[in-house]
Design an enzyme around this catalytic site. Structure first.
Site, PDB file in Angstrom:
ATOM      1  N   GLU B 279      -6.807   7.860  11.731  1.00  0.00           N
ATOM      2  CA  GLU B 279      -5.958   7.446  12.270  1.00  0.00           C
ATOM      3  C   GLU B 279      -4.904   7.547  13.282  1.00  0.00           C
ATOM      4  O   GLU B 279      -5.350   6.834  15.028  1.00  0.00           O
ATOM      5  CB  GLU B 279      -5.517   5.943  11.405  1.00  0.00           C
ATOM      6  CG  GLU B 279      -5.430   4.877  12.026  1.00  0.00           C
ATOM      7  CD  GLU B 279      -5.607   3.821  11.346  1.00  0.00           C
ATOM      8  OE1 GLU B 279      -6.119   4.015  10.013  1.00  0.00           O
ATOM      9  OE2 GLU B 279      -5.243   2.915  12.570  1.00  0.00           O
ATOM     10  N   GLU B 282      -7.419   9.144  16.107  1.00  0.00           N
ATOM     11  CA  GLU B 282      -7.930   8.538  16.798  1.00  0.00           C
ATOM     12  C   GLU B 282      -7.196   7.727  17.589  1.00  0.00           C
ATOM     13  O   GLU B 282      -7.521   6.914  18.946  1.00  0.00           O
ATOM     14  CB  GLU B 282      -8.728   6.863  15.732  1.00  0.00           C
ATOM     15  CG  GLU B 282      -9.353   6.179  16.586  1.00  0.00           C
ATOM     16  CD  GLU B 282      -9.946   5.132  15.293  1.00  0.00           C
ATOM     17  OE1 GLU B 282      -9.389   5.087  14.193  1.00  0.00           O
ATOM     18  OE2 GLU B 282     -10.801   4.325  15.681  1.00  0.00           O
ATOM     19  N   CYS B 299      -7.352  -0.850   6.786  1.00  0.00           N
ATOM     20  CA  CYS B 299      -6.693  -0.369   5.044  1.00  0.00           C
ATOM     21  C   CYS B 299      -7.014  -1.940   4.537  1.00  0.00           C
ATOM     22  O   CYS B 299      -7.326  -1.217   3.409  1.00  0.00           O
ATOM     23  CB  CYS B 299      -5.636   0.607   5.376  1.00  0.00           C
ATOM     24  SG  CYS B 299      -4.505   0.030   6.015  1.00  0.00           S
ATOM     25  N   SER B 319      -9.110   0.110  14.277  1.00  0.00           N
ATOM     26  CA  SER B 319      -9.867   1.348  14.082  1.00  0.00           C
ATOM     27  C   SER B 319     -11.254   1.880  12.718  1.00  0.00           C
ATOM     28  O   SER B 319     -11.479   0.963  12.571  1.00  0.00           O
ATOM     29  CB  SER B 319      -8.404   2.030  13.028  1.00  0.00           C
ATOM     30  OG  SER B 319      -8.981   3.401  12.533  1.00  0.00           O
ATOM     31  N   LYS B 358     -10.821  -5.398  -2.857  1.00  0.00           N
ATOM     32  CA  LYS B 358     -10.886  -4.045  -2.761  1.00  0.00           C
ATOM     33  C   LYS B 358     -12.442  -3.927  -3.903  1.00  0.00           C
ATOM     34  O   LYS B 358     -13.366  -3.354  -3.432  1.00  0.00           O
ATOM     35  CB  LYS B 358     -10.288  -2.902  -3.417  1.00  0.00           C
ATOM     36  CG  LYS B 358      -9.210  -3.124  -1.838  1.00  0.00           C
ATOM     37  CD  LYS B 358      -9.713  -1.777  -1.627  1.00  0.00           C
ATOM     38  CE  LYS B 358      -7.981  -1.504  -0.765  1.00  0.00           C
ATOM     39  NZ  LYS B 358      -8.464  -0.677   1.237  1.00  0.00           N
ATOM     40  N   GLU B 361     -14.668  -4.514  -0.644  1.00  0.00           N
ATOM     41  CA  GLU B 361     -15.299  -3.686  -0.089  1.00  0.00           C
ATOM     42  C   GLU B 361     -15.980  -2.462  -0.359  1.00  0.00           C
ATOM     43  O   GLU B 361     -16.514  -1.631  -0.373  1.00  0.00           O
ATOM     44  CB  GLU B 361     -13.582  -2.827   0.229  1.00  0.00           C
ATOM     45  CG  GLU B 361     -13.813  -2.038   1.324  1.00  0.00           C
ATOM     46  CD  GLU B 361     -12.605  -1.119   1.863  1.00  0.00           C
ATOM     47  OE1 GLU B 361     -11.515  -1.327   0.585  1.00  0.00           O
ATOM     48  OE2 GLU B 361     -12.178  -1.101   2.688  1.00  0.00           O
ATOM     49  N   GLU B 366     -21.623   0.533   3.909  1.00  0.00           N
ATOM     50  CA  GLU B 366     -21.958   1.097   4.853  1.00  0.00           C
ATOM     51  C   GLU B 366     -20.754   1.766   3.679  1.00  0.00           C
ATOM     52  O   GLU B 366     -20.552   3.371   4.346  1.00  0.00           O
ATOM     53  CB  GLU B 366     -20.444   0.861   4.781  1.00  0.00           C
ATOM     54  CG  GLU B 366     -21.413  -0.591   6.706  1.00  0.00           C
ATOM     55  CD  GLU B 366     -20.369  -1.546   5.930  1.00  0.00           C
ATOM     56  OE1 GLU B 366     -21.909  -2.332   6.439  1.00  0.00           O
ATOM     57  OE2 GLU B 366     -19.016  -1.226   5.786  1.00  0.00           O
TER      58      GLU B 366
END
Lengths: 538, 604, 134
Positions: B279, B282, B299, B319, B358, B361, B366
């Site tokens: 990151e 980036e 995150c 990000s 999470k 997530e 993806e």
């Protein structure tokens, strides 16, 4: 305005309308015209006369005779006999008859003192001119041109006027708090939610004399420094809302609402808002929540509306009848007002005896008259002619008294009439059945926020329903008494606090009847099914 | 501030004007029981358990709401008060399932606590009880029968997180807290942050617990089960074992996990360092090449879902880095599998997180970059402790162990991810080095620490004044995003947003109860952990350096992009129409089936 | 919000999920807020109703004057129970709290029309008025 020797007021309230009131009115006008009397006799529409009977009703002045059950076929006779020859048409004179029982020919109004109801059933509520001709808006004139806001508050305080919606909070004090509170955009709200069963006085005023309310609100706004007024009318009162809207429009046209009223520099306007079917919205903070577009859930108090009200601004919330008292106090003075009533309850109160009475309706009396005077002398006693078993004072959220209280005086010192309803239960009815019905009402209307009320109203209904089905047990009595205590001590707002009052107050008076149900499994009046079957409640 | 003198139970108490009776009592150490009250939320006064006697008042008053006035006399435990309290709890119990023994909140339930405290031995109301369906359609499981309508979840979702999905519907006894249009959680806007679960006093709300599947995997000899632990967990899991908030139990936790039978105990902190590398690079790339700024951290999956719902047009700011959890998952079934010569299909990847989002997530489409589901199961801190207790593990008294390699080594910069402002601080420590070629003199960056909802700082990085902002809690996130749209944050470079108040240490999967004091204690512990580490900067992590050498090449390499970066999906806020319409026709009224009666039943 | 919902309820007859979502977007609030309000008030319905909604009062004054018998008469006449709608979509039957016309109890409303002094015998004629008007 032409001078008329007689006025005919045709009842065009909701019940009468559907029985052809307009046709009767049209027939009257035609007949009067046909006889060339239209310069002498005026026919006007008025609000619900509260008359019990079949068909349209009308009142003829100056005699004040009420005819009920009038059809278009009766019109020629009424005009001929009463208006031309001056003779009453006895068969149509308002009376409530039950075969074989009492027959009255006239509606007794002996102790009645119609101050607030003075115009109801007398003037055309859609005419602002008639209101003004009857002395209307003079109080506004006096207030705006000759008094300061402080003087207005002082006058209302001196009058000892208390709220007429049931809580009886000193109005002058409420206005004073609001006037002194910090905050811009103060507001005046008229509570026309009138959801307490047995009460319909506010509807009569809205439908019969809306300008009186407007006047009271303007004066209140001036006193506290508010420029916005709201009349919150319950969703079911369609006609009342329409009439009020019209009245506001006419007042605006006359410059009595809007900017710079009567060149005084004071701005005030009123908006009608509608409820959507929730008794809890009669509670002042739930009402404010509803205006703000939310669920009608009462707020925590303190803070009270005078400090934190509509959108957080200081707000006066008063009942319709309370506002109506204001112009009279301003015009006639606090001393005049305090001479009416008792030491702790000044002025008049509109009472609505209903239920098992012969002549349900709205009767305005000075505080201090006895319950017997109202229920017997005015409302004609019970419909069945039998004895009175119980009276709910103010509605189901008030205490229950039995016939032993008939000679008590209706005032703060003795027996408070709450919002004014006097629901009469005669000896043929069952107290358990009546209490189940009361419990059902609160169960439906609880907003559901707080535990004591939400769960309490459910358990009261459940338990009392078991009593009515013969499935109660003796220990229930103490359990419900404790429940009622907790509800009255711990509920977040008045609904829960008063939901158990009727039952609790009825316990010492009807202990035997209750015990018969839960111990002997018998319903003495035979009303309760006692079949050990529970009806589903939705 | 003006002071007010009152008496509580005869005791003189001095407190600030504007306090409530409850605040005054708490400041004097006087106990008043409460239930719907929560320190993080505005009081509502609906349970009435905190009712007390106030001299001169007609009814009892709710201590949590009633303001003190000078000279007030309060009595907290009179017979009148106690009777009312008992009746209130009795009423709640009468409408509550009687299944404490098998309830997930057994021994931790606040209603149960009152039943005991008030000595309730009989529930006299034996009538109807709620009978609703359980909603297990999302990681947040709703059991409406256990709801006591305290409204904490509503206030949390509405005021604290600014989303307002959970709300009361219907009226009176039929009042129910429902999501959206009264349907399932999966059909509404919900970011799965779990803050509602954190504040629910009963078992009405809980997370989907994968412990049974994990046990199966552990005891399956063909499976190689790896576990990663989030930074926040090590400073919080001790609370589940009675340790005071803010007790660091990192190495004992590792031992406990090994005892549970995990084949490899590694650390999310490792991939947190990795995240900083990716990151940070980036960010530098965006600054140099004129990419979309400010860049916002990615995150926090609750935060990601939030921006996907409410501000999809701002997604280019986020990000492209995955969260450390997901980076770990991707590496576990590629890099780790290769190094250990294990077939990735036999690897079961478990994470222990302070977070319920999470769980959502790891299910995202993806997150299969390894060719398999990168993270198979997510355990919350509470659930992990549950597994340990089930296995008879006494965490506080274990000896210490070290994390396993190759994904177990981390730096102080990684561990501070657990706090709000931590990711920002870690990123700045590395960005400074990457841009200037030197190290920051003082490694702690106080400017981005603290608990205020939105914080800003400008850090001089060589010639570049890096403008940074930090926000935690979604109501604050919304403010920041509005600020980006209005241009207020237009010239900022980097913004850290955490979904949960306090950052991950305040996550939806953390031990209950939660309040500001507890969160501060956990935050302190995380900073202490950072201080105690030898290496404090992500770019100095040798294991991470090795990962690049051996496998990834360099930050933002093709391989990095493949495994460690992701993309986002704008989400429709409206419910899925035909399903909602179907439900409405079928009758969206709450169903209560009576326990004992049908329409007309004989009562015997 | 309430004036808007009242108008829509009057126009459309009920507040569907789509309507509630649209109102939420229009007012800049959550769909939950709209749903919470729509399900709180008696005069709103989230399900389609009959063209004519019959609201029978069952509060104490009407109960004492025989609202139970009126209810049975209406149920018999329409062939439905409380909360239901007739198959032809004409009538929905609801029991409600005090309508504020206690001087003429027992009473009921059919949409905006108020009927008082009801007897079981008068019910068929009242209902037919609406059937014919159809």
């Amino acid at each position: 305005m032409a001078f008329y020797r007689a006025h005919i007021l045709v009842d065009t309230g909701p019940p009468a309308m559907l029985k052809g009131a307009m046709a009767v009115k049209a027939a009257l006008i035609e007949e009067i015209k046909r006889r060339g009397l239209d310069n002498e006799i005026k026919v006007v529409e008025t609000g619900d006369l509260g008359v019990r009977g079949g068909g349209p009703a009308l009142v003829i002045y100056p005699e004040g005779i009420t005819y009920a059950g009038v059809t278009t076929a009766d019109v020629p006779e009424i005009v001929e006999e009463h208006l031309v020859k001056g003779r009453q048409v006895k068969r149509l004179v308002y009376s409530e008859t039950t075969p074989g029982v009492v027959e009255t020919t006239e509606r007794p109004r002996s102790k009645e003192m119609r101050i607030i109801l003075k115009n109801v059933g007398v003037i055309d509520p859609t005419s602002i001119e008639e209101y003004i001709a009857a002395g209307g808006y003079e109080a506004v004139g006096k207030t705006l041109t000759k008094m300061t806001p402080e003087q207005v508050i002082a006058e209302i305080k001196a009058s000892q006027l208390k709220g007429r919606g049931g809580a009886a909070f000193p109005t002058g004090l409420k206005w004073e708090f609001t006037a002194k509170a910090q905050g811009r955009e103060k507001a005046v709200v008229c509570n026309a939610d009138e959801g307490e069963p047995g009460n319909f006085k506010d509807r009569l005023i809205l439908e019969g004399d809306p300008h009186q309310i407007i006047e009271g609100m303007i004066i209140a706004g001036y006193a506290v420094g508010a420029h916005e007024g709201f009349v919150y009318i319950r969703g079911e009162y369609h006609q009342a809302a329409a009439i009020m809207e019209r009245a506001i429009g006419l007042a605006r046209e006359m410059g009595l609402l809007g900017k710079n009223i009567l060149e005084s520099g004071f701005n005030f306007d009123i908006q009608v808002l509608r409820g959507a079917g929730a008794y809890i919205c009669g509670e002042e903070t739930a009402l404010l929540e509803s205006i703000e577009g939310k669920r009608g859930q009462s707020r925590m108090k303190p803070p009270f509306p005078p400090t934190y009200g509509l959108m957080g601004s200081p707000t006066v919330v008063n009942n319709v009848e309370t506002f109506c008292n204001v112009p009279h106090i301003i015009l006639n003075g606090a001393d005049w007002f305090t001479a009416i009533g008792t030491g702790q309850s000044k002025g008049t109160k509109i009472l609505t005896p209903c239920g098992d009475v012969l002549l349900p309706g709205a009767y305005e009396v000075p505080f201090g008259v006895t319950l017997r005077e109202v229920l017997y002398n005015m409302a004609g006693g019970t419909k069945s002619g039998k004895d009175i078993k119980a009276v709910m004072m103010g509605g189901p959220s008030g205490i229950v008294v039995d016939s032993g209280s008939l000679d008590r005086r209706l005032c703060a010192e003795d027996l408070q009439p709450g919002a004014g309803a006097l629901i009469v239960v005669d000896v043929d009815k069952c107290m358990v059945d009546t209490m189940v019905n009361v419990a059902k009402f609160f169960y439906h209307e609880s907003c559901g926020q707080c535990v004591p009320c939400r769960e309490g109203t459910k358990r009261m209904l459940e338990t009392l329903s078991w009593w009515a089905s013969g499935a109660g047990s003796e220990s229930d009595i103490k359990m419900l008494e404790q429940l009622a205590n907790t509800m009255s001590l711990s509920s977040k707002c008045g609904l829960g606090q008063f939901a158990g009052v009727a039952f609790k107050s009825s316990l010492p008076l009807f202990a035997d009847e209750y015990r018969a149900h839960v111990v002997d499994k018998v319903c003495p009046t035979g009303v309760c099914p006692m079949d050990r079957v529970l009806e589903e409640v939705n | 501030m003006a002071q007010v003198r009152i008496k509580i139970d005869g005791q003189d108490v001095v407190c600030e004007a504007g306090s409530t009776i409850l605040q005054a009592a708490q400041s004097a150490g006087i106990y008043i029981p409460t239930l719907c009250y929560h320190a993080d939320l505005m009081p509502e006064g609906v349970c009435r358990v905190c009712s007390v006697e106030v001299k001169g008042q007609r009814t009892l008053c709710a201590a949590c709401c009633f303001p003190v006035t000078d000279g007030m006399e309060v009595l907290t435990h009179t017979p009148k008060v106690r009777e009312s309290r008992r009746m209130i709890v009795e009423l709640m119990l009468a409408n509550h399932p009687q299944e404490c023994l098998t309830c997930s909140k057994n021994q931790k339930c606040e209603l149960q606590k009152f039943a005991k405290e008030l000595g309730i031995s009989d529930i006299r109301f034996k009538g109807e009880r709620r009978a609703y369906d359980i909603d297990a359609s999302s990681p947040i499981i709703r059991d409406p029968d256990k709801c006591i309508l305290c409204g904490r979840c509503v206030r949390t979702c509405d005021d604290l997180q600014g989303i307002g999905t959970l709300h009361p519907a219907y009226r009176g006894w039929k009042t129910l807290v429902v999501p959206g249009l009264g349907g399932d959680m999966s059909d509404v806007v919900c970011v799965n942050c779990g803050q509602c679960i954190n504040r629910c006093p009963t078992g009405a709300l809980k997370a989907k617990d994968p412990a049974p599947e994990i046990w199966d995997a552990i005891y399956d000899p063909t499976k190689h089960v790896v576990v990663q632990t989030a930074p926040a967990v090590r400073a919080s899991i001790g609370e589940e074992f009675g340790l005071p908030p803010g007790t660091r139990v990192t190495k004992k936790m590792v031992t406990a996990l090994k005892m549970l039978g995990f084949d490899r105990v590694m650390d999310t902190d490792f991939t947190a360092d990795l995240t900083i590398m990716e990151e940070g690079s980036e960010l530098i790339q965006r600054i140099k090449e004129g990419g979309v700024l400010p860049q916002i951290t990615s995150c926090s999956p609750g935060w990601i879902k939030f921006i996907e719902y409410y501000y999809p047009e701002l997604l280019p700011h986020v990000s492209t880095c995955k969260s450390p959890q997901q980076m770990f998952g991707a590496l576990a079934k590629t890099y780790y599998a290769q190094k250990m010569k294990i077939d990735p299909k036999d690897i079961v990847s478990v994470s222990i997180m302070p977070c319920t989002a999470k769980k959502f997530e790891c299910e995202r489409p993806e997150m299969y970059s390894s060719g398999y589901k990168d993270v198979d199961y997510v355990l919350t801190t509470r659930e992990a402790a549950g597994m340990m207790k089930e296995a008879g593990i006494d965490l506080p008294n274990l000896r210490e162990s070290e994390y396993d390699d190759p994904l177990g080594m981390s730096t102080g910069a990684a561990v501070i991810f657990g706090n709000t402002g931590g990711v920002m601080e870690a990123a700045l420590r590395t960005a400074y080095a990457l841009i200037t070629g030197h190290e920051l003199e003082k490694v702690e960056i106080e400017a981005v620490r603290g608990m205020e909802g939105v914080r800003e700082a400008t850090i001089q990085v060589g010639d570049l004044p890096v403008k940074a902002a930090v926000a935690h809690g979604l109501a604050n996130a919304r403010q920041v995003l509005e600020g980006i749209k209005s241009g207020r944050f237009a010239d900022y470079h980097f913004i850290e947003i955490m979904c949960c108040p306090g950052g991950c240490i305040g996550g939806g999967g953390q031990p209950q109860p939660t309040n500001e004091e507890i969160r501060k204690a956990r935050t302190r512990a995380i900073y202490d952990e950072d201080e105690a580490m030898t290496i404090r900067r992500s770019h100095e992590n040798p294991a991470v350096q090795k990962l690049y050498e051996e496998f990834l090449g360099h930050p933002l390499s093709h391989k990095s992009h493949e495994l460690l970066h992701t993309h986002y999906t704008p989400r429709e806020r409206r419910s899925i129409r035909h399903r909602a319409a179907e439900r409405a026709d079928a009758g969206s009224e709450p169903k209560t089936t009576k326990a004992d009666h049908s329409k007309k039943v004989r009562v015997d | 919000m309430i004036p808007l919902l009242r108008d829509i309820q009057a126009e459309v007859g009920y507040l569907s999920p789509e309507i509630m979502e649209t109102v939420a977007e229009h007012l800049g609030t959550t769909v939950g807020q709209v749903h919470g309000v729509a399900t709180f008030y008696t005069l709103f319905s989230t399900k389609p109703q009959g063209r004519y909604v019959i609201r029978l009062c069952d509060s104490p004054p009407c109960h004492l004057e025989g609202s139970a018998a009126i209810r049975k008469a209406v149920e018999n006449e329409l062939g439905i129970s409380e909360g239901e709608t007739t198959e032809d979509g004409l009538f929905t039957l609801e029991t409600v709290s005090c309508l504020g016309v206690c001087g003429v109890s027992p009473a009921m409303m059919v949409n905006d029309d108020v009927y008082g002094n009801l007897t079981p015998e008068s019910i068929p004629e009242i209902i037919n008025r609406y059937r014919e008007g159809d």
